[in-house]
Design a protein around this motif. Structure first.
Motif, PDB file in Angstrom:
ATOM      1  N   GLY A  53      10.357  20.039  58.689  1.00  0.00           N
ATOM      2  CA  GLY A  53      10.799  19.438  60.601  1.00  0.00           C
ATOM      3  C   GLY A  53      11.318  18.186  60.677  1.00  0.00           C
ATOM      4  O   GLY A  53      11.802  18.740  63.069  1.00  0.00           O
ATOM      5  N   ASP A  54      12.021  17.877  59.735  1.00  0.00           N
ATOM      6  CA  ASP A  54      12.428  16.309  60.486  1.00  0.00           C
ATOM      7  C   ASP A  54      13.777  16.266  60.676  1.00  0.00           C
ATOM      8  O   ASP A  54      14.817  17.123  60.550  1.00  0.00           O
ATOM      9  CB  ASP A  54      12.307  15.577  59.663  1.00  0.00           C
ATOM     10  CG  ASP A  54      12.630  13.634  60.032  1.00  0.00           C
ATOM     11  OD1 ASP A  54      13.861  13.994  60.839  1.00  0.00           O
ATOM     12  OD2 ASP A  54      12.150  12.600  59.269  1.00  0.00           O
ATOM     13  N   PRO A  55      14.186  15.834  61.771  1.00  0.00           N
ATOM     14  CA  PRO A  55      15.381  16.512  62.214  1.00  0.00           C
ATOM     15  C   PRO A  55      17.143  15.964  61.434  1.00  0.00           C
ATOM     16  O   PRO A  55      18.125  15.834  61.349  1.00  0.00           O
ATOM     17  CB  PRO A  55      16.222  15.886  63.936  1.00  0.00           C
ATOM     18  CG  PRO A  55      15.094  15.231  63.995  1.00  0.00           C
ATOM     19  CD  PRO A  55      13.658  15.213  63.172  1.00  0.00           C
ATOM     20  N   THR A  56      16.124  14.565  60.779  1.00  0.00           N
ATOM     21  CA  THR A  56      17.027  15.057  59.638  1.00  0.00           C
ATOM     22  C   THR A  56      17.575  15.556  58.173  1.00  0.00           C
ATOM     23  O   THR A  56      18.015  15.107  57.652  1.00  0.00           O
ATOM     24  CB  THR A  56      17.185  12.915  59.255  1.00  0.00           C
ATOM     25  OG1 THR A  56      15.667  12.881  58.462  1.00  0.00           O
ATOM     26  CG2 THR A  56      17.159  12.333  59.620  1.00  0.00           C
ATOM     27  N   VAL A  57      16.497  16.790  58.080  1.00  0.00           N
ATOM     28  CA  VAL A  57      16.415  16.959  56.984  1.00  0.00           C
ATOM     29  C   VAL A  57      17.292  18.338  57.383  1.00  0.00           C
ATOM     30  O   VAL A  57      16.496  19.120  58.295  1.00  0.00           O
ATOM     31  CB  VAL A  57      14.900  17.467  56.239  1.00  0.00           C
ATOM     32  CG1 VAL A  57      14.728  18.264  55.070  1.00  0.00           C
ATOM     33  CG2 VAL A  57      14.812  15.534  56.091  1.00  0.00           C
ATOM     34  N   SER A  58      18.169  19.019  56.678  1.00  0.00           N
ATOM     35  CA  SER A  58      18.527  20.406  57.054  1.00  0.00           C
ATOM     36  C   SER A  58      19.227  21.188  56.235  1.00  0.00           C
ATOM     37  O   SER A  58      20.127  19.684  55.538  1.00  0.00           O
ATOM     38  CB  SER A  58      19.226  20.659  58.336  1.00  0.00           C
ATOM     39  OG  SER A  58      19.809  21.147  58.124  1.00  0.00           O
ATOM     40  N   PRO A  59      19.334  21.913  55.236  1.00  0.00           N
ATOM     41  CA  PRO A  59      20.287  22.203  54.417  1.00  0.00           C
ATOM     42  C   PRO A  59      21.648  21.930  54.525  1.00  0.00           C
ATOM     43  O   PRO A  59      22.165  21.503  53.846  1.00  0.00           O
ATOM     44  CB  PRO A  59      20.607  23.905  54.379  1.00  0.00           C
ATOM     45  CG  PRO A  59      19.320  24.171  55.366  1.00  0.00           C
ATOM     46  CD  PRO A  59      18.601  22.967  56.295  1.00  0.00           C
ATOM     47  N   LEU A 108      23.091  30.910  65.079  1.00  0.00           N
ATOM     48  CA  LEU A 108      22.775  30.140  66.239  1.00  0.00           C
ATOM     49  C   LEU A 108      21.318  29.226  65.235  1.00  0.00           C
ATOM     50  O   LEU A 108      20.387  29.868  65.663  1.00  0.00           O
ATOM     51  CB  LEU A 108      22.828  29.696  67.424  1.00  0.00           C
ATOM     52  CG  LEU A 108      22.637  28.117  67.725  1.00  0.00           C
ATOM     53  CD1 LEU A 108      23.908  27.207  67.394  1.00  0.00           C
ATOM     54  CD2 LEU A 108      22.371  28.204  69.179  1.00  0.00           C
ATOM     55  N   VAL A 109      20.770  28.194  64.570  1.00  0.00           N
ATOM     56  CA  VAL A 109      19.938  27.555  64.435  1.00  0.00           C
ATOM     57  C   VAL A 109      19.309  26.722  65.223  1.00  0.00           C
ATOM     58  O   VAL A 109      20.039  25.430  65.426  1.00  0.00           O
ATOM     59  CB  VAL A 109      19.355  27.193  63.257  1.00  0.00           C
ATOM     60  CG1 VAL A 109      18.211  27.113  62.510  1.00  0.00           C
ATOM     61  CG2 VAL A 109      20.116  28.429  62.132  1.00  0.00           C
ATOM     62  N   LEU A 110      18.453  27.291  66.429  1.00  0.00           N
ATOM     63  CA  LEU A 110      17.505  25.889  66.874  1.00  0.00           C
ATOM     64  C   LEU A 110      15.998  25.573  66.900  1.00  0.00           C
ATOM     65  O   LEU A 110      15.812  26.978  66.792  1.00  0.00           O
ATOM     66  CB  LEU A 110      17.733  26.297  68.506  1.00  0.00           C
ATOM     67  CG  LEU A 110      17.697  25.764  69.642  1.00  0.00           C
ATOM     68  CD1 LEU A 110      18.300  24.729  70.231  1.00  0.00           C
ATOM     69  CD2 LEU A 110      17.247  26.743  71.092  1.00  0.00           C
ATOM     70  N   ASP A 111      16.274  24.475  66.220  1.00  0.00           N
ATOM     71  CA  ASP A 111      14.810  23.829  66.091  1.00  0.00           C
ATOM     72  C   ASP A 111      14.175  24.823  65.022  1.00  0.00           C
ATOM     73  O   ASP A 111      13.060  25.538  65.104  1.00  0.00           O
ATOM     74  CB  ASP A 111      13.947  23.786  66.634  1.00  0.00           C
ATOM     75  CG  ASP A 111      14.510  23.220  68.483  1.00  0.00           C
ATOM     76  OD1 ASP A 111      15.695  22.159  68.002  1.00  0.00           O
ATOM     77  OD2 ASP A 111      14.394  23.151  69.661  1.00  0.00           O
ATOM     78  N   ASP A 112      15.095  24.939  63.738  1.00  0.00           N
ATOM     79  CA  ASP A 112      14.679  25.501  62.646  1.00  0.00           C
ATOM     80  C   ASP A 112      14.682  27.326  62.960  1.00  0.00           C
ATOM     81  O   ASP A 112      14.001  27.789  62.400  1.00  0.00           O
ATOM     82  CB  ASP A 112      13.287  24.966  62.247  1.00  0.00           C
ATOM     83  CG  ASP A 112      13.623  23.862  61.838  1.00  0.00           C
ATOM     84  OD1 ASP A 112      14.576  23.445  60.889  1.00  0.00           O
ATOM     85  OD2 ASP A 112      12.368  23.005  61.410  1.00  0.00           O
ATOM     86  N   ARG A 136      17.873  20.177  67.548  1.00  0.00           N
ATOM     87  CA  ARG A 136      18.512  20.065  66.996  1.00  0.00           C
ATOM     88  C   ARG A 136      19.303  21.614  67.004  1.00  0.00           C
ATOM     89  O   ARG A 136      18.195  22.503  66.578  1.00  0.00           O
ATOM     90  CB  ARG A 136      17.753  19.911  65.686  1.00  0.00           C
ATOM     91  CG  ARG A 136      17.171  20.659  65.156  1.00  0.00           C
ATOM     92  CD  ARG A 136      16.363  19.644  63.919  1.00  0.00           C
ATOM     93  NE  ARG A 136      16.567  20.644  63.047  1.00  0.00           N
ATOM     94  CZ  ARG A 136      16.607  20.856  61.501  1.00  0.00           C
ATOM     95  NH1 ARG A 136      17.320  19.142  61.165  1.00  0.00           N
ATOM     96  NH2 ARG A 136      17.130  21.140  60.762  1.00  0.00           N
ATOM     97  N   ALA A 137      20.411  22.111  66.770  1.00  0.00           N
ATOM     98  CA  ALA A 137      21.088  23.284  66.231  1.00  0.00           C
ATOM     99  C   ALA A 137      22.475  22.656  65.386  1.00  0.00           C
ATOM    100  O   ALA A 137      23.054  21.554  65.399  1.00  0.00           O
ATOM    101  CB  ALA A 137      22.151  23.411  67.533  1.00  0.00           C
ATOM    102  N   TYR A 138      21.802  24.198  64.819  1.00  0.00           N
ATOM    103  CA  TYR A 138      23.792  23.989  63.909  1.00  0.00           C
ATOM    104  C   TYR A 138      23.902  25.374  63.762  1.00  0.00           C
ATOM    105  O   TYR A 138      22.438  26.329  64.075  1.00  0.00           O
ATOM    106  CB  TYR A 138      23.353  23.073  62.821  1.00  0.00           C
ATOM    107  CG  TYR A 138      22.370  23.929  61.858  1.00  0.00           C
ATOM    108  CD1 TYR A 138      22.342  25.260  60.477  1.00  0.00           C
ATOM    109  CD2 TYR A 138      21.380  23.108  62.141  1.00  0.00           C
ATOM    110  CE1 TYR A 138      21.541  25.720  60.264  1.00  0.00           C
ATOM    111  CE2 TYR A 138      20.501  24.084  60.932  1.00  0.00           C
ATOM    112  CZ  TYR A 138      20.292  24.764  60.071  1.00  0.00           C
ATOM    113  OH  TYR A 138      19.235  25.098  59.027  1.00  0.00           O
ATOM    114  N   PRO A 153      27.629  20.747  60.863  1.00  0.00           N
ATOM    115  CA  PRO A 153      27.083  19.720  61.495  1.00  0.00           C
ATOM    116  C   PRO A 153      26.161  19.839  62.434  1.00  0.00           C
ATOM    117  O   PRO A 153      26.761  20.919  63.145  1.00  0.00           O
ATOM    118  CB  PRO A 153      28.015  18.658  61.447  1.00  0.00           C
ATOM    119  CG  PRO A 153      29.255  18.994  61.336  1.00  0.00           C
ATOM    120  CD  PRO A 153      28.663  20.758  61.333  1.00  0.00           C
ATOM    121  N   ILE A 154      24.781  18.844  62.264  1.00  0.00           N
ATOM    122  CA  ILE A 154      23.583  19.561  62.960  1.00  0.00           C
ATOM    123  C   ILE A 154      23.989  18.704  64.245  1.00  0.00           C
ATOM    124  O   ILE A 154      24.278  17.869  64.488  1.00  0.00           O
ATOM    125  CB  ILE A 154      22.026  18.398  62.840  1.00  0.00           C
ATOM    126  CG1 ILE A 154      21.946  19.764  61.341  1.00  0.00           C
ATOM    127  CG2 ILE A 154      21.286  18.261  63.138  1.00  0.00           C
ATOM    128  CD1 ILE A 154      20.352  18.907  60.303  1.00  0.00           C
TER     129      ILE A 154
END
Length: 169
Positions: A53-59, A108-112, A136-138, A153-154
């Protein structure tokens, strides 16, 4: 011991290259510092690994990809932007060039949490019911088989209530 806990937590947030020293004074109180004191011993701190859930970690954080599109990104809200508004609605604007190809779907992915975007919405969305706080969104595009073929990008943004007149932030 409880008074020491905030100090330990503070030093755990320091970068991995920082050195931390521990010593006990004449009154028996334990101290921690980044400076060596007489009779201080260096201690090693193990920093926690990032969690999912860390905002610095995302595919898509490490390698945003436009896929078969020449441009794909979130224009609004801007990253690290604080939105001060009384309502819990956030306008999201995407840049997509060329337009969405047949069979492709935007989400849209908002907060996972993935939110499917109706094709009729295009690239301008209004998200309602967003809680106040940091988010966080991407966005990503899926092909007809459901595979992710493009990602932005996030963007991290902050939704806050307005500040009343005369009150400092």
């Amino acid at each position: 011991m409880i008074r020491i806990l905030p100090v330990v937590i503070f030093f755990m947030s320091i970068g991995a290259s920082a050195q931390v020293f521990k010593w006990v004074d004449a009154d028996g109180r334990t101290h921690f510092s980044d400076r060596r004191e007489p009779d201080a011993q260096a201690i090693g701190l193990k920093l926690p690994k990032p969690v999912a859930g860390d905002p610095t970690v995302s595919p898509t954080a490490a390698a945003p990809k436009p896929g078969p599109y020449s441009a794909f990104e979130i224009l609004s809200p801007e990253t690290n932007k604080t939105l001060r508004q009384p309502e819990d609605t956030v306008a999201v604007s995407l840049l997509l060039d060329p337009p969405l190809m047949d069979g492709h779907k935007i989400e849209l992915v908002l907060d996972d949490v993935a939110i499917p975007v109706e094709k009729s919405a295009g690239t301008q969305l209004n998200l309602q019911g967003i809680s106040f706080g940091s988010h966080r969104a991407y966005a990503q595009i899926r092909d007809p088989q459901g595979a992710v073929i493009a990602g932005t990008p996030i963007v991290i943004f902050h939704l806050r209530k307005p500040i009343p007149p005369g009150v400092l932030p």
